[in-house]
Write an enzyme that holds these catalytic residues in place. Structure first.
Site, short mmCIF file in Angstrom:
data_model
loop_
_atom_site.label_atom_id
_atom_site.label_comp_id
_atom_site.label_asym_id
_atom_site.label_seq_id
_atom_site.Cartn_x
_atom_site.Cartn_y
_atom_site.Cartn_z
N ASP A 35 0.79 -1.25 0.00
CA ASP A 35 0.00 0.00 0.00
C ASP A 35 0.82 1.30 0.00
OD1 ASP A 35 -1.94 -1.94 0.28
OD2 ASP A 35 -2.85 -1.12 2.09
N ASP A 50 -4.58 -0.87 -1.75
CA ASP A 50 -5.89 -0.63 -1.13
C ASP A 50 -6.77 -0.03 -2.23
OD1 ASP A 50 -6.91 -1.06 1.50
OD2 ASP A 50 -7.02 1.11 1.85
N HIS A 59 -10.67 0.76 -2.79
CA HIS A 59 -12.04 0.77 -2.28
C HIS A 59 -13.03 1.38 -3.27
CE1 HIS A 59 -10.52 -0.32 1.62
NE2 HIS A 59 -9.88 0.81 1.83
N HIS A 98 -10.52 7.19 1.42
CA HIS A 98 -9.14 7.01 0.95
C HIS A 98 -9.10 5.89 -0.09
CE1 HIS A 98 -9.56 3.89 4.02
NE2 HIS A 98 -8.66 3.21 3.34
N LYS A 115 -7.12 -5.01 -2.79
CA LYS A 115 -7.89 -5.47 -1.63
C LYS A 115 -8.82 -4.35 -1.16
CE LYS A 115 -4.15 -4.14 1.45
NZ LYS A 115 -4.87 -3.10 2.21
N CYS A 126 -2.16 -2.36 7.74
CA CYS A 126 -2.06 -3.31 6.63
C CYS A 126 -0.77 -4.11 6.65
CB CYS A 126 -2.29 -2.59 5.32
SG CYS A 126 -4.01 -2.05 5.18
C1 VGL Z 1 -4.75 0.97 5.68
C2 VGL Z 1 -6.34 1.89 7.06
C3 VGL Z 1 -7.31 1.71 6.09
C4 VGL Z 1 -3.32 0.58 5.46
C5 VGL Z 1 -5.71 0.79 4.69
O1 VGL Z 1 -2.88 0.45 4.30
O2 VGL Z 1 -2.61 0.41 6.48
N1 VGL Z 1 -5.08 1.51 6.85
N2 VGL Z 1 -6.98 1.17 4.91
ZN ZN Z 2 -8.38 1.17 3.32
#
Ligand code: VGL
Ligand code: ZN
Length: 203
Positions: free
Chosen positions: A8, A46, A48, A81, A106, A151
Site C-alpha cells: 500500500d 488498497d 475501495h 481514501h 484489496k 495493513c
Molecule cells: C490501511 C487503514 C485503512 C493501510 C488501509 O494500508 O494500512 N489503513 N486502509
Molecule cells: Zn483502506
C-alpha cells in the site's frame, strides 16, 4: 525463493494524502534500494469503491475514528481514501514498479475491510496472494510498506500463518500511530507471532 511484498505505498497514505502516515515518503528510497535484491516482487493496493463501509462518511452521524461493525468484525472508521481509479489510490511515482510481477488489490468489497494483503478482516475472501507465492516456490517473504500498525501488520501475521518465513524491514515501514506507541506495539505483536524484524542494511 524469497519474495518482496510491498504493501500500500499509495498517495493517500503518504504526506498530503487523505490518510497520511507521517514521514511515509521516507521509506520509498529504502524500498527502491531493496528491490534489486529480489527475484520476485509483488505489491498490494488498497482499492475501495466510493461507497466502502470503512469510510466514516458512509455512516451518517459517525466520525473518523469511531468504531462500528462491518462484515462481522469491529471496524475503525477512516476518512475516504484509496478510492478506485482516484489519484490517492495510485502508487507514488517515485516508487519503482517495473520489476513487479503482480499487484493484489484489496478492500474492493464494500461490506468488509481488508487490511491484510492475503485475506479480508473476517477471513472470508482470499486475494490469491498466498497461492500465487506458493506456486512460484516462495518460502520466505520480506514485507515493507504502509501502514505498520494496520495493513503491514496484518499482512505479516497472515504470512506467518500461511507458513512463510516472514521478515519485516523496520526502516521500510511507518505507522499511522493513532495512539502514540502503536508502532512499537505492532512491532512487538509481529515479533511475538514469529516475524523477524530487521533493518534494510542487514538484508
Ligand atoms: C490501511 C487503514 C485503512 C493501510 C488501509 O494500508 O494500512 N489503513 N486502509
Ligand atoms: Zn483502506
Amino acid at each position: 525463493m524469497k519474495a518482496l511484498v510491498i504493501v500500500d505505498v499509495q498517495y493517500d497514505f503518504l504526506p498530503g494524502g487523505a490518510l497520511a502516515v507521517k514521514d511515509g515518503d521516507k521509506i520509498i528510497p529504502v524500498i527502491n534500494s531493496l528491490q534489486p535484491k529480489f527475484d520476485l516482487i509483488v505489491a498490494t493496493q488498497d482499492w475501495h469503491p466510493a461507497d466502502h463501509g470503512s469510510f466514516a462518511s458512509n455512516h451518517p452521524g459517525k466520525n473518523v475514528g469511531d468504531i462500528t461493525q462491518l462484515g462481522g468484525v469491529d471496524q475503525i472508521l477512516w476518512p475516504v481514501h484509496c478510492v478506485q481509479e482516484s489519484r490517492g489510490a495510485e502508487f507514488h511515482a517515485d516508487l519503482g514498479t517495473s520489476n513487479w510481477t503482480k499487484v493484489f488489490r484489496k478492500g474492493t468489497d464494500k461490506e468488509v475491510d481488508s487490511y491484510s494483503g492475503f485475506y479480508d478482516n473476517n477471513r472470508q475472501q482470499d486475494t490469491g496472494l498466498a497461492d500465487f507465492l506458493k506456486n512460484k516456490g516462495v518460502y520466505e517473504v520480506v514485507i515493507v510498506g504502509l501502514a505498520a500498525d494496520y495493513c503491514v501488520k496484518f499482512t505479516v501475521l497472515d504470512a506467518i500463518q500461511e507458513g512463510f518465513e516472514t521478515t519485516l524491514v523496520k526502516d521500510a515501514t511507518m505507522a499511522v500511530n493513532i495512539q502514540e506507541g502503536d508502532f512499537d506495539k505492532a512491532l512487538q505483536e509481529m515479533h511475538q507471532a514469529g516475524a523477524q524484524i530487521i533493518l534494510s542494511d542487514n538484508l
